[in-house]
Design a protein around this motif. Structure first.
Motif, PDB file in Angstrom:
ATOM      1  N   MET A   1     -15.127  -2.436  13.990  1.00 20.85           N
ATOM      2  CA  MET A   1     -14.367  -2.623  12.773  1.00 20.85           C
ATOM      3  C   MET A   1     -13.943  -4.086  12.675  1.00 20.85           C
ATOM      4  SD  MET A   1     -11.330  -0.207  11.745  1.00 20.85           S
ATOM      5  CE  MET A   1     -10.022  -0.506  10.709  1.00 20.85           C
ATOM      6  N   PRO A   2     -14.234  -4.778  11.565  1.00 20.31           N
ATOM      7  CA  PRO A   2     -13.887  -6.195  11.456  1.00 20.31           C
ATOM      8  C   PRO A   2     -12.382  -6.406  11.372  1.00 20.31           C
ATOM      9  CG  PRO A   2     -14.937  -5.416   9.418  1.00 20.31           C
ATOM     10  CD  PRO A   2     -14.952  -4.284  10.396  1.00 20.31           C
ATOM     11  N   LYS A   3     -11.961  -7.564  11.898  1.00 22.86           N
ATOM     12  CA  LYS A   3     -10.541  -7.912  11.834  1.00 22.86           C
ATOM     13  C   LYS A   3     -10.142  -8.240  10.406  1.00 22.86           C
ATOM     14  CE  LYS A   3      -8.858  -9.966  15.978  1.00 22.86           C
ATOM     15  NZ  LYS A   3      -8.465 -11.223  16.599  1.00 22.86           N
ATOM     16  N   LYS A   4      -8.912  -7.903  10.050  1.00 21.99           N
ATOM     17  CA  LYS A   4      -8.375  -8.285   8.747  1.00 21.99           C
ATOM     18  C   LYS A   4      -8.093  -9.776   8.757  1.00 21.99           C
ATOM     19  CE  LYS A   4      -5.936  -4.133   7.322  1.00 21.99           C
ATOM     20  NZ  LYS A   4      -4.630  -3.593   6.972  1.00 21.99           N
ATOM     21  N   LYS A   5      -8.340 -10.431   7.629  1.00 28.09           N
ATOM     22  CA  LYS A   5      -8.009 -11.845   7.509  1.00 28.09           C
ATOM     23  C   LYS A   5      -6.493 -11.985   7.433  1.00 28.09           C
ATOM     24  CE  LYS A   5      -8.837 -15.919   4.792  1.00 28.09           C
ATOM     25  NZ  LYS A   5      -9.221 -16.477   3.517  1.00 28.09           N
ATOM     26  N   ALA A   6      -5.968 -12.952   8.170  1.00 22.72           N
ATOM     27  CA  ALA A   6      -4.521 -13.171   8.176  1.00 22.72           C
ATOM     28  C   ALA A   6      -4.058 -13.599   6.785  1.00 22.72           C
ATOM     29  CB  ALA A   6      -4.171 -14.235   9.203  1.00 22.72           C
ATOM     30  N   LEU A   7      -2.913 -13.096   6.403  1.00 22.66           N
ATOM     31  CA  LEU A   7      -2.332 -13.463   5.115  1.00 22.66           C
ATOM     32  C   LEU A   7      -1.720 -14.857   5.194  1.00 22.66           C
ATOM     33  CD1 LEU A   7      -0.396 -10.203   4.147  1.00 22.66           C
ATOM     34  CD2 LEU A   7      -2.547 -11.006   3.200  1.00 22.66           C
ATOM     35  N   SER A   8      -1.847 -15.598   4.117  1.00 22.81           N
ATOM     36  CA  SER A   8      -1.159 -16.885   4.023  1.00 22.81           C
ATOM     37  C   SER A   8       0.314 -16.597   3.744  1.00 22.81           C
ATOM     38  CB  SER A   8      -1.745 -17.729   2.894  1.00 22.81           C
ATOM     39  OG  SER A   8      -1.418 -17.164   1.629  1.00 22.81           O
ATOM     40  N   PHE A   9       1.143 -17.628   3.882  1.00 19.28           N
ATOM     41  CA  PHE A   9       2.565 -17.489   3.569  1.00 19.28           C
ATOM     42  C   PHE A   9       2.743 -16.994   2.136  1.00 19.28           C
ATOM     43  CE2 PHE A   9       6.336 -19.320   1.573  1.00 19.28           C
ATOM     44  CZ  PHE A   9       7.328 -18.751   2.350  1.00 19.28           C
ATOM     45  N   GLU A  10       2.012 -17.627   1.210  1.00 18.73           N
ATOM     46  CA  GLU A  10       2.153 -17.284  -0.207  1.00 18.73           C
ATOM     47  C   GLU A  10       1.736 -15.842  -0.481  1.00 18.73           C
ATOM     48  OE1 GLU A  10       0.702 -20.029   0.992  1.00 18.73           O
ATOM     49  OE2 GLU A  10       2.016 -21.619   0.219  1.00 18.73           O
ATOM     50  N   GLN A  11       0.648 -15.398   0.153  1.00 18.72           N
ATOM     51  CA  GLN A  11       0.188 -14.024  -0.037  1.00 18.72           C
ATOM     52  C   GLN A  11       1.205 -13.029   0.522  1.00 18.72           C
ATOM     53  OE1 GLN A  11      -3.465 -14.617   2.112  1.00 18.72           O
ATOM     54  NE2 GLN A  11      -4.704 -14.484   0.254  1.00 18.72           N
ATOM     55  N   ALA A  12       1.702 -13.308   1.719  1.00 14.77           N
ATOM     56  CA  ALA A  12       2.676 -12.406   2.347  1.00 14.77           C
ATOM     57  C   ALA A  12       3.965 -12.346   1.531  1.00 14.77           C
ATOM     58  CB  ALA A  12       2.966 -12.857   3.783  1.00 14.77           C
ATOM     59  N   LEU A  13       4.419 -13.502   1.047  1.00 13.72           N
ATOM     60  CA  LEU A  13       5.650 -13.535   0.258  1.00 13.72           C
ATOM     61  C   LEU A  13       5.478 -12.773  -1.056  1.00 13.72           C
ATOM     62  CD1 LEU A  13       8.550 -14.519   0.042  1.00 13.72           C
ATOM     63  CD2 LEU A  13       7.667 -16.632  -0.989  1.00 13.72           C
ATOM     64  N   GLU A  14       4.344 -12.971  -1.711  1.00 16.04           N
ATOM     65  CA  GLU A  14       4.080 -12.266  -2.973  1.00 16.04           C
ATOM     66  C   GLU A  14       4.041 -10.756  -2.749  1.00 16.04           C
ATOM     67  OE1 GLU A  14       0.416 -11.920  -6.119  1.00 16.04           O
ATOM     68  OE2 GLU A  14       0.878 -13.915  -5.342  1.00 16.04           O
ATOM     69  N   GLU A  15       3.373 -10.335  -1.675  1.00 18.37           N
ATOM     70  CA  GLU A  15       3.291  -8.905  -1.366  1.00 18.37           C
ATOM     71  C   GLU A  15       4.678  -8.353  -1.019  1.00 18.37           C
ATOM     72  OE1 GLU A  15       0.741  -6.051   1.627  1.00 18.37           O
ATOM     73  OE2 GLU A  15      -0.105  -8.012   1.087  1.00 18.37           O
ATOM     74  N   LEU A  16       5.467  -9.132  -0.287  1.00 18.16           N
ATOM     75  CA  LEU A  16       6.821  -8.707   0.077  1.00 18.16           C
ATOM     76  C   LEU A  16       7.700  -8.568  -1.162  1.00 18.16           C
ATOM     77  CD1 LEU A  16       8.887  -8.035   2.260  1.00 18.16           C
ATOM     78  CD2 LEU A  16       9.300 -10.491   2.517  1.00 18.16           C
ATOM     79  N   GLU A  17       7.634  -9.529  -2.058  1.00 18.84           N
ATOM     80  CA  GLU A  17       8.425  -9.464  -3.290  1.00 18.84           C
ATOM     81  C   GLU A  17       8.043  -8.246  -4.128  1.00 18.84           C
ATOM     82  OE1 GLU A  17       7.621 -13.347  -4.902  1.00 18.84           O
ATOM     83  OE2 GLU A  17       9.404 -14.210  -3.959  1.00 18.84           O
ATOM     84  N   SER A  18       6.751  -7.970  -4.220  1.00 22.49           N
ATOM     85  CA  SER A  18       6.271  -6.813  -4.970  1.00 22.49           C
ATOM     86  C   SER A  18       6.764  -5.509  -4.330  1.00 22.49           C
ATOM     87  CB  SER A  18       4.743  -6.844  -5.018  1.00 22.49           C
ATOM     88  OG  SER A  18       4.239  -5.702  -5.644  1.00 22.49           O
ATOM     89  N   LEU A  19       6.699  -5.458  -3.009  1.00 23.24           N
ATOM     90  CA  LEU A  19       7.142  -4.277  -2.273  1.00 23.24           C
ATOM     91  C   LEU A  19       8.637  -4.035  -2.478  1.00 23.24           C
ATOM     92  CD1 LEU A  19       6.203  -2.117  -0.242  1.00 23.24           C
ATOM     93  CD2 LEU A  19       6.792  -3.726   1.566  1.00 23.24           C
ATOM     94  N   VAL A  20       9.416  -5.094  -2.463  1.00 25.46           N
ATOM     95  CA  VAL A  20      10.865  -4.974  -2.671  1.00 25.46           C
ATOM     96  C   VAL A  20      11.151  -4.425  -4.066  1.00 25.46           C
ATOM     97  CG1 VAL A  20      13.010  -6.288  -2.948  1.00 25.46           C
ATOM     98  CG2 VAL A  20      11.539  -6.696  -0.967  1.00 25.46           C
ATOM     99  N   GLN A  21      10.424  -4.894  -5.066  1.00 24.57           N
ATOM    100  CA  GLN A  21      10.619  -4.393  -6.436  1.00 24.57           C
ATOM    101  C   GLN A  21      10.359  -2.892  -6.508  1.00 24.57           C
ATOM    102  OE1 GLN A  21       8.108  -6.772  -8.964  1.00 24.57           O
ATOM    103  NE2 GLN A  21       9.714  -8.288  -9.316  1.00 24.57           N
ATOM    104  N   VAL A  22       9.281  -2.448  -5.869  1.00 22.30           N
ATOM    105  CA  VAL A  22       8.943  -1.016  -5.874  1.00 22.30           C
ATOM    106  C   VAL A  22      10.044  -0.220  -5.161  1.00 22.30           C
ATOM    107  CG1 VAL A  22       7.317   0.705  -4.972  1.00 22.30           C
ATOM    108  CG2 VAL A  22       6.456  -1.375  -6.064  1.00 22.30           C
ATOM    109  N   MET A  23      10.516  -0.753  -4.039  1.00 20.81           N
ATOM    110  CA  MET A  23      11.547  -0.051  -3.276  1.00 20.81           C
ATOM    111  C   MET A  23      12.866   0.007  -4.049  1.00 20.81           C
ATOM    112  SD  MET A  23      10.748  -1.543   0.531  1.00 20.81           S
ATOM    113  CE  MET A  23      12.072  -0.663   1.355  1.00 20.81           C
ATOM    114  N   GLU A  24      13.194  -1.063  -4.756  1.00 18.33           N
ATOM    115  CA  GLU A  24      14.441  -1.095  -5.521  1.00 18.33           C
ATOM    116  C   GLU A  24      14.404  -0.184  -6.743  1.00 18.33           C
ATOM    117  OE1 GLU A  24      15.038  -5.273  -6.261  1.00 18.33           O
ATOM    118  OE2 GLU A  24      16.262  -5.503  -4.465  1.00 18.33           O
ATOM    119  N   ASN A  25      13.207   0.156  -7.188  1.00 17.52           N
ATOM    120  CA  ASN A  25      13.044   1.034  -8.341  1.00 17.52           C
ATOM    121  C   ASN A  25      13.644   2.413  -8.078  1.00 17.52           C
ATOM    122  OD1 ASN A  25      12.203   1.857 -10.881  1.00 17.52           O
ATOM    123  ND2 ASN A  25      10.121   2.291 -10.213  1.00 17.52           N
ATOM    124  N   GLY A  26      13.621   2.839  -6.817  1.00 18.84           N
ATOM    125  CA  GLY A  26      14.248   4.106  -6.443  1.00 18.84           C
ATOM    126  C   GLY A  26      13.384   5.338  -6.642  1.00 18.84           C
TER     127      GLY A  26
END
Length: 83
Positions: A1-26
């Protein structure tokens, strides 16, 4: 199974912000909320590691700026760790 490419800071931050929005939605079940929380912790670790590498790189740039060696360190508010 191939390794996942590491996320850049910008990609990780964008994904984190999106995840927080979904979680805050309730609208997530407890199980999905806990999964999202775990993913958020991992994304925040990626961001913090990227910031730590950038801070250390800034220290090196400052030390080598004009060819002289001078002990300069980027000071971050609340930072108590020595490099």
């Amino acid at each position: 199974m191939p390794k996942k490419k590491a996320l850049s800071f910008e990609q990780a931050l964008e994904e984190l912000e999106s995840l927080v929005q979904v979680m805050e939605n309730g609208d997530l079940s407890l199980e999905k909320l806990m999964e999202s929380y775990g993913k958020g912790i991992e994304l925040s670790r990626i961001c913090m590691a990227s910031l730590d590498r950038a801070e250390k790189a800034m220290d090196v740039v400052l030390k080598e700026q004009d060819g002289t060696i001078e002990e300069l360190r980027l000071e971050i508010e609340g930072d108590t760790h020595d490099i």
